[in-house]
Write a protein that holds these residues in place. Structure first.
Motif, PDB file in Angstrom:
ATOM      1  N   CYS A  43       9.714 -12.284  -5.148  1.00 29.89           N
ATOM      2  CA  CYS A  43      10.913 -13.130  -5.120  1.00 29.89           C
ATOM      3  C   CYS A  43      10.630 -14.454  -5.828  1.00 29.89           C
ATOM      4  O   CYS A  43       9.606 -15.093  -5.582  1.00 29.89           O
ATOM      5  CB  CYS A  43      11.343 -13.391  -3.682  1.00 29.89           C
ATOM      6  SG  CYS A  43      12.695 -14.575  -3.557  1.00 29.89           S
ATOM      7  N   THR A  44      11.547 -14.863  -6.711  1.00 28.84           N
ATOM      8  CA  THR A  44      11.365 -16.107  -7.461  1.00 28.84           C
ATOM      9  C   THR A  44      11.640 -17.339  -6.586  1.00 28.84           C
ATOM     10  O   THR A  44      11.380 -18.457  -7.002  1.00 28.84           O
ATOM     11  CB  THR A  44      12.290 -16.137  -8.693  1.00 28.84           C
ATOM     12  OG1 THR A  44      13.637 -15.886  -8.269  1.00 28.84           O
ATOM     13  CG2 THR A  44      11.879 -15.093  -9.711  1.00 28.84           C
ATOM     14  N   LYS A  45      12.147 -17.131  -5.375  1.00 27.69           N
ATOM     15  CA  LYS A  45      12.418 -18.264  -4.479  1.00 27.69           C
ATOM     16  C   LYS A  45      11.406 -18.328  -3.337  1.00 27.69           C
ATOM     17  O   LYS A  45      10.679 -19.305  -3.216  1.00 27.69           O
ATOM     18  CB  LYS A  45      13.845 -18.152  -3.927  1.00 27.69           C
ATOM     19  CG  LYS A  45      14.274 -19.338  -3.093  1.00 27.69           C
ATOM     20  CD  LYS A  45      15.722 -19.185  -2.649  1.00 27.69           C
ATOM     21  CE  LYS A  45      16.142 -20.330  -1.741  1.00 27.69           C
ATOM     22  NZ  LYS A  45      17.466 -20.073  -1.146  1.00 27.69           N
ATOM     23  N   CYS A  46      11.326 -17.282  -2.525  1.00 29.43           N
ATOM     24  CA  CYS A  46      10.462 -17.330  -1.335  1.00 29.43           C
ATOM     25  C   CYS A  46       9.060 -16.773  -1.573  1.00 29.43           C
ATOM     26  O   CYS A  46       8.163 -16.973  -0.757  1.00 29.43           O
ATOM     27  CB  CYS A  46      11.116 -16.622  -0.160  1.00 29.43           C
ATOM     28  SG  CYS A  46      11.140 -14.820  -0.286  1.00 29.43           S
ATOM     29  N   GLY A  47       8.867 -16.038  -2.669  1.00 31.67           N
ATOM     30  CA  GLY A  47       7.547 -15.513  -2.992  1.00 31.67           C
ATOM     31  C   GLY A  47       7.183 -14.213  -2.302  1.00 31.67           C
ATOM     32  O   GLY A  47       6.080 -13.695  -2.486  1.00 31.67           O
ATOM     33  N   LYS A  48       8.089 -13.678  -1.495  1.00 34.05           N
ATOM     34  CA  LYS A  48       7.809 -12.417  -0.806  1.00 34.05           C
ATOM     35  C   LYS A  48       7.636 -11.310  -1.844  1.00 34.05           C
ATOM     36  O   LYS A  48       8.390 -11.226  -2.811  1.00 34.05           O
ATOM     37  CB  LYS A  48       8.981 -12.081   0.130  1.00 34.05           C
ATOM     38  CG  LYS A  48       8.771 -10.875   1.004  1.00 34.05           C
ATOM     39  CD  LYS A  48       9.929 -10.772   2.007  1.00 34.05           C
ATOM     40  CE  LYS A  48       9.697  -9.663   3.002  1.00 34.05           C
ATOM     41  NZ  LYS A  48      10.752  -9.639   4.035  1.00 34.05           N
ATOM     42  N   ILE A  49       6.617 -10.472  -1.624  1.00 32.03           N
ATOM     43  CA  ILE A  49       6.357  -9.370  -2.563  1.00 32.03           C
ATOM     44  C   ILE A  49       6.839  -8.064  -1.936  1.00 32.03           C
ATOM     45  O   ILE A  49       6.296  -7.606  -0.930  1.00 32.03           O
ATOM     46  CB  ILE A  49       4.873  -9.317  -2.960  1.00 32.03           C
ATOM     47  CG1 ILE A  49       4.505 -10.611  -3.709  1.00 32.03           C
ATOM     48  CG2 ILE A  49       4.592  -8.079  -3.807  1.00 32.03           C
ATOM     49  CD1 ILE A  49       3.064 -10.718  -4.134  1.00 32.03           C
ATOM     50  N   TRP A  50       7.867  -7.520  -2.578  1.00 26.65           N
ATOM     51  CA  TRP A  50       8.493  -6.299  -2.085  1.00 26.65           C
ATOM     52  C   TRP A  50       7.815  -5.063  -2.652  1.00 26.65           C
ATOM     53  O   TRP A  50       7.581  -4.946  -3.839  1.00 26.65           O
ATOM     54  CB  TRP A  50       9.981  -6.282  -2.474  1.00 26.65           C
ATOM     55  CG  TRP A  50      10.791  -7.345  -1.800  1.00 26.65           C
ATOM     56  CD1 TRP A  50      11.030  -8.610  -2.248  1.00 26.65           C
ATOM     57  CD2 TRP A  50      11.463  -7.236  -0.546  1.00 26.65           C
ATOM     58  NE1 TRP A  50      11.812  -9.296  -1.355  1.00 26.65           N
ATOM     59  CE2 TRP A  50      12.087  -8.474  -0.306  1.00 26.65           C
ATOM     60  CE3 TRP A  50      11.593  -6.213   0.396  1.00 26.65           C
ATOM     61  CZ2 TRP A  50      12.838  -8.721   0.844  1.00 26.65           C
ATOM     62  CZ3 TRP A  50      12.347  -6.461   1.538  1.00 26.65           C
ATOM     63  CH2 TRP A  50      12.952  -7.701   1.763  1.00 26.65           C
ATOM     64  N   MET A  51       7.531  -4.129  -1.777  1.00 27.66           N
ATOM     65  CA  MET A  51       6.973  -2.826  -2.171  1.00 27.66           C
ATOM     66  C   MET A  51       7.598  -1.795  -1.254  1.00 27.66           C
ATOM     67  O   MET A  51       7.309  -1.822  -0.065  1.00 27.66           O
ATOM     68  CB  MET A  51       5.451  -2.844  -2.054  1.00 27.66           C
ATOM     69  CG  MET A  51       4.793  -1.508  -2.279  1.00 27.66           C
ATOM     70  SD  MET A  51       5.300  -0.603  -3.714  1.00 27.66           S
ATOM     71  CE  MET A  51       4.694  -1.643  -5.035  1.00 27.66           C
ATOM     72  N   PRO A  52       8.424  -0.869  -1.747  1.00 24.81           N
ATOM     73  CA  PRO A  52       8.764  -0.692  -3.155  1.00 24.81           C
ATOM     74  C   PRO A  52       9.528  -1.888  -3.730  1.00 24.81           C
ATOM     75  O   PRO A  52      10.166  -2.631  -2.992  1.00 24.81           O
ATOM     76  CB  PRO A  52       9.636   0.581  -3.147  1.00 24.81           C
ATOM     77  CG  PRO A  52      10.138   0.721  -1.755  1.00 24.81           C
ATOM     78  CD  PRO A  52       9.089   0.111  -0.881  1.00 24.81           C
ATOM     79  N   PRO A  53       9.414  -2.053  -5.064  1.00 28.89           N
ATOM     80  CA  PRO A  53      10.017  -3.221  -5.694  1.00 28.89           C
ATOM     81  C   PRO A  53      11.537  -3.217  -5.635  1.00 28.89           C
ATOM     82  O   PRO A  53      12.164  -2.159  -5.581  1.00 28.89           O
ATOM     83  CB  PRO A  53       9.542  -3.106  -7.146  1.00 28.89           C
ATOM     84  CG  PRO A  53       9.233  -1.665  -7.346  1.00 28.89           C
ATOM     85  CD  PRO A  53       8.771  -1.151  -6.021  1.00 28.89           C
ATOM     86  N   ARG A  54      12.081  -4.408  -5.622  1.00 26.24           N
ATOM     87  CA  ARG A  54      13.536  -4.577  -5.644  1.00 26.24           C
ATOM     88  C   ARG A  54      13.879  -5.514  -6.785  1.00 26.24           C
ATOM     89  O   ARG A  54      13.098  -6.399  -7.117  1.00 26.24           O
ATOM     90  CB  ARG A  54      14.016  -5.187  -4.334  1.00 26.24           C
ATOM     91  CG  ARG A  54      13.702  -4.282  -3.173  1.00 26.24           C
ATOM     92  CD  ARG A  54      14.063  -4.881  -1.859  1.00 26.24           C
ATOM     93  NE  ARG A  54      13.742  -3.888  -0.830  1.00 26.24           N
ATOM     94  CZ  ARG A  54      14.294  -3.840   0.347  1.00 26.24           C
ATOM     95  NH1 ARG A  54      15.194  -4.729   0.689  1.00 26.24           N
ATOM     96  NH2 ARG A  54      13.951  -2.913   1.211  1.00 26.24           N
TER      97      ARG A  54
END
Ligand SMILES: [Zn+2]
Length: 164
Positions: A43-54
Motif C-alpha cells: 500500500c502506498t499509504k499504510c505500507g501494508k503488504i498484501w499477499m495475494p497482491p491487490r
C-alpha cells in the motif's frame, strides 16, 4: 393437457476453448512464470503488504505497488485434502493452507505437499518454502509449498525446481 412446463434435457459434453485475463494482477502471474518471483502489493499509504497482491489497499483504498516477498513462510492454518476436482485428483492426499510469506502482512491460500503427509508436518507455525514447476504457465499451480526440511528433496525431482 397440462400447461405445466416440462424441460427436455439432453446429456452432452461441451468443450470450450477460451482465454481470460488476469487484468491488473497479470504482473504477479508473469513474474511467477518467467522469473519464479512471488510478488505482493504494498500500500502506498499504510505500507501494508498484501499477499495475494491487490491493485488497491483494501484498508486505505489507494493504489498499491508491486514488491517481491520471500519464498519462505509460516503456516497459519491448514487441512489435508481428500476430495477435490479432477485438476488435483492425482495429488490426493495433499494439504492446503494459509501461508504467511516472510515480508507479507496477509496470508496466501496455497497447496502444501509433503513426502510424509501427517498433521504434525503441516500444523500452525510450521515453516514452508516454495517449489516451482519447471513447466510454468502463469497459474497458481506453478508453485506450491513444502516443509522446509523437505525442500532439497523436492527440487531434486525432474519436474520441479527451486526459486531464489
Ligand atoms: Zn493501506
Amino acid at each position: 393437457m397440462s400447461n405445466e412446463f416440462q424441460a427436455h434435457e439432453i446429456r452432452d459434453i461441451i468443450k470450450i476453448n477460451y482465454k481470460y485475463t488476469m487484468g491488473g494482477q497479470s504482473k504477479f502471474f508473469l513474474e511467477l512464470m518467467k522469473n519464479k518471483k512471488i510478488l505482493g502489493a504494498k500500500c502506498t499509504k499504510c505500507g501494508k503488504i498484501w499477499m495475494p497482491p491487490r491493485i488497491n489497499c483494501s484498508d486505505c483504498f489507494v493504489p498499491a505497488d508491486w514488491v517481491e516477498v520471500k519464498q519462505t513462510g509460516t503456516i497459519e492454518v491448514s487441512t489435508i485434502v481428500w476430495f477435490t476436482t479432477s485438476a488435483f485428483i492425482k495429488n490426493i492426499p495433499y494439504a492446503t493452507g494459509y501461508i504467511k510469506l516472510d515480508g507479507a502482512d496477509t496470508a496466501l491460500l496455497q497447496g502444501i505437499f509433503s513426502e510424509n503427509l501427517v498433521p504434525s508436518k503441516i500444523k500452525k507455525g510450521k515453516r514452508v518454502r516454495a517449489v516451482f514447476q519447471k513447466d510454468r504457465e502463469g497459474k497458481m499451480t506453478d508453485f506450491f509449498f513444502v516443509p522446509e526440511d523437505e525442500y532439497l528433496n523436492w527440487i531434486s525431482k525432474p519436474e520441479y525446481e527451486g526459486g531464489d
